[in-house]
Design an enzyme around this catalytic site. Structure first.
Site, short mmCIF file in Angstrom:
data_model
loop_
_atom_site.label_atom_id
_atom_site.label_comp_id
_atom_site.label_asym_id
_atom_site.label_seq_id
_atom_site.Cartn_x
_atom_site.Cartn_y
_atom_site.Cartn_z
N GLU A 110 0.87 -1.30 0.00
CA GLU A 110 -0.12 0.01 0.04
C GLU A 110 0.86 1.15 -0.13
OE1 GLU A 110 -3.61 -0.09 2.32
OE2 GLU A 110 -3.11 2.06 3.08
N GLY B 236 -14.50 6.18 4.60
CA GLY B 236 -13.88 7.39 4.83
C GLY B 236 -14.19 8.09 6.33
N GLN C 26 21.70 -3.81 -28.33
CA GLN C 26 21.53 -5.17 -27.73
C GLN C 26 22.66 -6.36 -28.41
OE1 GLN C 26 17.35 -6.40 -28.31
NE2 GLN C 26 18.00 -7.31 -30.38
N THR D 123 10.08 -7.45 -30.22
CA THR D 123 10.76 -6.18 -30.74
C THR D 123 11.18 -6.11 -31.98
OG1 THR D 123 11.66 -6.65 -28.43
CG2 THR D 123 12.39 -4.62 -29.68
#
Lengths: 717, 717
Positions: free
Chosen positions: B66, B161, B488, B576
């Site tokens: 969270e 709330g 690459q 790719t």
């Protein structure tokens, strides 16, 4: 090639190099975000006139071949085989003559229309259909042209044709000359067809003069013809003068000399009579003395044609040679071989036979199952609007057409019933007799009757070269009842120019996953399913019987690519897949072939027929893929393990049935859905069928003796 | 897995195994003949509740994290980096709290809505957006939910709330409790959202009793909540009793314990005050004495949370752990590491960062150009309706969004202007100064001022592991003015589980073609074009300057696949590509980054700014692909050959300009279309700019001294 791209006002225009654009495969106008199949072979999608232009630009001479439609259905089957053989030599196109008296536009398997359609669709040959217009109504002509277009034909040879009867007269508004037909095609079909017209090097026999005839030719070209093929002639200078005269009056399109290799005395006389040509004295002087010696005449014909072709090619004024084959192979092939124009090793654009139908130009993937039956695949997918380009998926396969008539002429075996019986056995004694047929086919050894088994219902051709690589392993498993009908070795990056497994443009690398497809008994399948657990997830399998039960470990029913290629500057191409959905359509065909092509050779209720029927009803069709393509294939070990399990488990084998095997898989839901009862029922039928065993010294017991074959070793021939 | 397929009346039904159907990636309903992207990772497309169910079925514990929205824009940039880092540990989801006073539904970069959207779209994280309903109108709530849906959010944590002010009263027809919000979501948005609700292990502080509070929880679940996350607690038994009580009254959905590792004295006090919880004495007894020692408290917090988590997991009643991170990393990561739940080597589903937006679930191919700027790519393609699945082609790329504001907060550099100046030079002397910056980035060596260059405008992260494989070669070429921004290595079939280059499911093989992308001077490009002729068709290139001139040898402008994978039972995946069309969109961005991120650090008209501007105006962006992936990459040799040609041609170099180089290519039409005048104009500008050279002891002459660097060797640090 250097392409130049320039940006317009925010959007991308097409390439400024317009000649390159014509090489682009015609896809550049597509707007879809996911279209654009990577077309590997520009030739595949171009129209004939563009192919010619490209060949002329690169100075690459071509040849083309003329055939006439056969008289009989079996003649048609033979001619189609000839198309396949002569197509492999690399003709730029073939053409099919039009015989007005023979119902040439009909759906008969011998019609000009259907023969040309077969050449395009099933043999993948660029084809030109002749069409004559004399004595024809406009409607009739338009109907023929529409039909040709619908069938995927793209080229027409527009001819006047011979008037029927001697009292022919010009008709007002009718088709009196070929030029009328050319105009009609262009006005009704715009630029759709490429059009060829005939040229007469010595003038049309009915023309008033050579000069007038040249004028007619110019009119035909001006009306929209794309190229000219000449009538045959016997001297190179005849053609060269004609070509010169054509150029002089402004005919600029390609003019192809028609070459007629003399193949026999009678055929020469007949042709000369029909075409009203004179045979030069230097030729008659040679052949008259040898007119009864066919071989000598043919040799002379080859020699004479070869000399003439050399002069023509050397002149630099001949882009391609057109051969009047008279539906024969030898002379034409020999001339072309000696000219060095016969492609000994034609490059395959894709691993399978590409259809030349314009609709199929984006086709770039097929299920592997039809590898040996490409014509059947094309037939069953002919109504598809589009082809799944690179993407098969769940429920994404369009419906396959039904194979209602297994005797459709182009799916028919090339062999006669008698020949098939000699190869596959006039009498079968048990399943082993069938194993032997498969084994003889694989090994190319003669069967007990001394006959070579040249084909099987699933394989109408001798073994493929790459299958030969697996010959020993295939022999071993077939003798033991693993009846293989399709296989390929694994390939880990061979050059795309490899003579056996290569395909696609040069500079690439091709890959394959090992594949094996076979029929085998339910006992074998029971053992196999156990064995396959050891090979998860390396091996994917689909196992199905005639009732459509399909056992598989394929994830989410997705297709498995088993052939793919990597090429310079291209996306990956994956032309062959094992597709779970289409496998179920193939299964219907594969099982039906047992009955339609084999069982029906024998009399109803005969033991031979019952044995094939038993196999049909009880065997499973299995396909296996070894996903680990960089390693040696493990599929042979899988089969060995299966046999070993059967052998070691021999005592327990009585208790081992398909239900148990499935239970052992712990498949939960999948098992629930499987009606194991039926499968067991089928086994029972098998034992009952044992009574049909007609006795064979080499075998004993019921027909279900796959186990026997395990212990007996290979079948002796 | 064994799938069972059965044939219906001529058509194929869906699989009978319905649980498998939910794993299918949701594509099974598609009817298109060419859809069905091969989804490699079922998790990618499933909804959160299905992921939870699958993890529970396989007994695979998960964790979730969270976060709360930051207060400032730079806080947001930091939080997003944290998402990337913590996302790599493999949380099942993260959740973002809702602060009614902070305009949580706005478009501000710090709003709850935008932070959650960024997590989903740019960081690829499954995210849960909190939403509180107290004092809100229905319209307002619906607007928030519609916006969340539009942004790709799929999960809501429905909360009441805290009422604003103390005079809160229940409203008729209003949202008084979380259950009202749950009902509203289900009634207005049907089953679209997965809904989480809060559970209070010690009862909600405002509830009349623990038992009554349990009843409310059951109502929330009955109204449509899919799972429960609890308030924090300090003793495992508190949770276990709560869970038991929930089950006893029939709550069956997953209940996730909220874990709060104590991270400091003040934050603990504040949280306890807000949540009205009591800290057990055994804890206060430990931390009170060390309350000023942050490190000691954090260590204790880790220890305490770890012990509690172990008890919870060992109970067998906890499927996953939810961490209240307070936007901090260390404590949570440490607890998860010690529990063995932190994925040290998270498997990449694809070679690039996958977005979690449901619309992008079929995305399976991207141009390589944005490899280091994935968030920019996602931003520029956010309006695409579909993604070109596996097929890019001529004019098939949808329009890329404009990158108008380079300071969009998630594209902003993580470094401040000062830090950038320290890394990239407070004063540039000439082009060489720029070469040095690139070289320092590649080598990770400090620059002349002793600063490490941690990023470049095109690379906001340190070098990728696989790029490190090329470090020496990259250093060599960067010192000489080949300014690399993307590369690459070639890979010829490494296992898909390879820690550096692997991606996708296990059992597969991944491949790459060597790729190199760099800026370099027009002189270098002139030589390069000559050199590249030797490497046809092995090397494909695209060379473009800021004006959009694009020189390429790509056939038909087709995409070139440069990363692909082969997996068991799948089609080929090619994630790719080098796509010529999208390269021109990337080019705009790549050139603009020189100005927007680098030149603008310096004052208008300053020499430093003019040097960057000169490079922007005159350099070319080049990309090279070596298609021969099984061989050692030849791209380094191409660069060497280029330098050699420049050196040997030194005398003639005065005459060598881009026009000549192109002339030498003999490109015919392409050359005609190229306006060489402009290129020469650009060179002239360069020489004029030479006057701006501010003098650097190591260099002499004009700014155009790429040649110098050839003879001078590597730049000394």
């Amino acid at each position: 090639m250097v392409n130049q791209v320039q940006r317009g006002d925010g959007s991308w225009g097409s390439r400024s190099d317009s000649s390159a654009a014509s090489n682009s495969g015609g896809d550049s106008s597509k707007e879809s975000s996911r279209c654009s199949t990577p077309v590997l072979d520009a030739d595949r999608t171009d129209r004939l006139r563009h192919k010619m232009r490209r060949r002329m630009e690169s100075g690459d001479h071509w040849f083309s071949l003329e055939f006439f439609p056969p008289r009989t259905a079996s003649g048609a089957v033979n001619l189609i085989s000839r198309f396949d053989r002569m197509g492999s030599g690399g003709p730029l196109f073939i053409d099919i003559t039009w015989h007005p008296s023979g119902d040439p536009g009909s759906d008969k398997e011998t019609s000009s229309m259907m023969i040309a359609s077969t050449a395009v669709n099933y043999c993948g040959l660029e084809s030109v259909l002749h069409l004559t217009c004399c004595n024809q109504s406009k409607d009739n002509i338009s109907r023929h042209l529409s039909k040709a277009k619908h069938l995927g034909l793209k080229n027409i040879m527009a001819l006047r044709g011979d008037p029927v009867g001697s009292d022919w007269e010009e008709e007002e508004e009718g088709f009196n000359y070929a030029v009328d037909l050319v105009k009609h095609i262009r006005s009704e079909f715009d630029d759709y067809f490429d059009i060829c017209v005939a040229g007469y090097p010595t003038g049309h026999p009915e023309a008033h003069s050579y000069k007038e005839d040249l004028k007619y030719l110019k009119e035909k070209v001006a009306a929209g013809a794309d190229f000219v093929i000449t009538q045959l002639f016997f001297r190179a200078e005849t053609f060269l003068k004609f070509e010169e005269d054509c150029r002089a009056i402004g005919i600029t399109c390609p003019i192809l000399p028609g070459i007629f290799p003399i193949q026999g005395y009678q055929s020469l006389r007949q042709l000369v009579k029909l075409s009203k040509l004179e045979v030069p004295e230097e030729i008659t002087r040679v052949i008259e003395p040898i007119k009864d010696n066919d071989a000598a005449i043919r040799n002379y014909g080859i020699h004479q044609a070869l000399e003439m072709c050399r002069v023509l090619l050397d002149s630099g004024r001949v882009p391609g040679l057109h051969f009047y084959t008279l539906n024969r192979e030898v002379a034409t092939m020999e001339v072309l071989r000696q000219l060095g124009m016969w492609q000994e090793d034609p490059r395959r654009p894709l691993p399978w036979a590409v259809s030349a139908h314009p609709k199929r130009k984006v086709e770039d993937v097929r299920p592997i199952f039809w590898a040996s039956r490409p014509k059947s695949y094309i037939y069953r997918t002919q109504d598809w609007d589009e082809f799944p380009n690179g993407r098969w998926g769940n429920s994404s396969s369009p419906a396959f057409g039904e194979l209602n008539d297994y005797y459709l002429f182009y799916l028919k075996s090339k062999s006669s019933k008698d020949a098939l019986l000699q190869m596959w056995g006039e009498e079968l004694h048990n399943e082993r007799s069938v194993f032997e047929v498969f084994t003889c086919y694989i090994t190319a050894q003669p069967n007990r009757k001394g006959q070579q088994v040249m084909c099987l219902p699933w394989n109408d051709e001798p073994l493929a070269q790459e299958t030969n690589l697996l010959k020993d392993e295939l022999e071993r498993v077939n003798t033991r009842g693993v009846l293989t009908i399709n296989s390929q070795p694994n390939i880990n990056g061979k050059p795309s120019t490899d003579p056996i497994v290569g395909w696609g443009p040069p500079g690439g690398y091709v890959f394959q996953k090992a594949y094996l497809e076979f029929f085998t008994s339910s006992e074998n399948v029971s053992a196999l399913l156990k064995v396959l657990k050891k090979y998860e997830p390396r091996v994917n399998y689909h196992i199905v019987n005639v009732h459509g039960r399909n056992l598989t470990n394929a994830p989410d029913m997705q297709p498995n690519a088993v052939t793919w290629g990597i090429f310079p500057g291209r996306e990956i191409v994956q032309p062959t897949v094992v597709d779970p959905v289409s496998f179920m359509f193939w299964k219907d065909e594969a099982f039906a072939l047992w009955i339609e092509q084999w069982a029906k050779l024998y009399e109803d209720e005969s033991p031979s027929r019952m044995i094939i029927k038993y196999i049909h009803d009880n065997y499973f069709l299995v396909n296996l893929v070894d996903n680990d393509f960089p390693l040696d294939s493990c599929l042979w070990q899988v089969i060995e393990d299966m046999f070993e399990l059967l052998q070691t488990g021999l005592d327990a084998l009585g208790a081992l049935d398909i239900g148990d095997a499935l239970g052992a898989l712990d498949t939960g839901d999948a098992l629930g859905a499987l009606d194991t009862g039926d499968a067991l029922g089928a086994l029972k039928t098998g034992y009952e069928l044992g009574a049909l065993d007609t006795g064979d010294s080499g075998a004993s017991g019921g027909t279900l003796r796959t186990q026997d074959s395990v212990t007996d070793g290979p079948v002796s021939q």
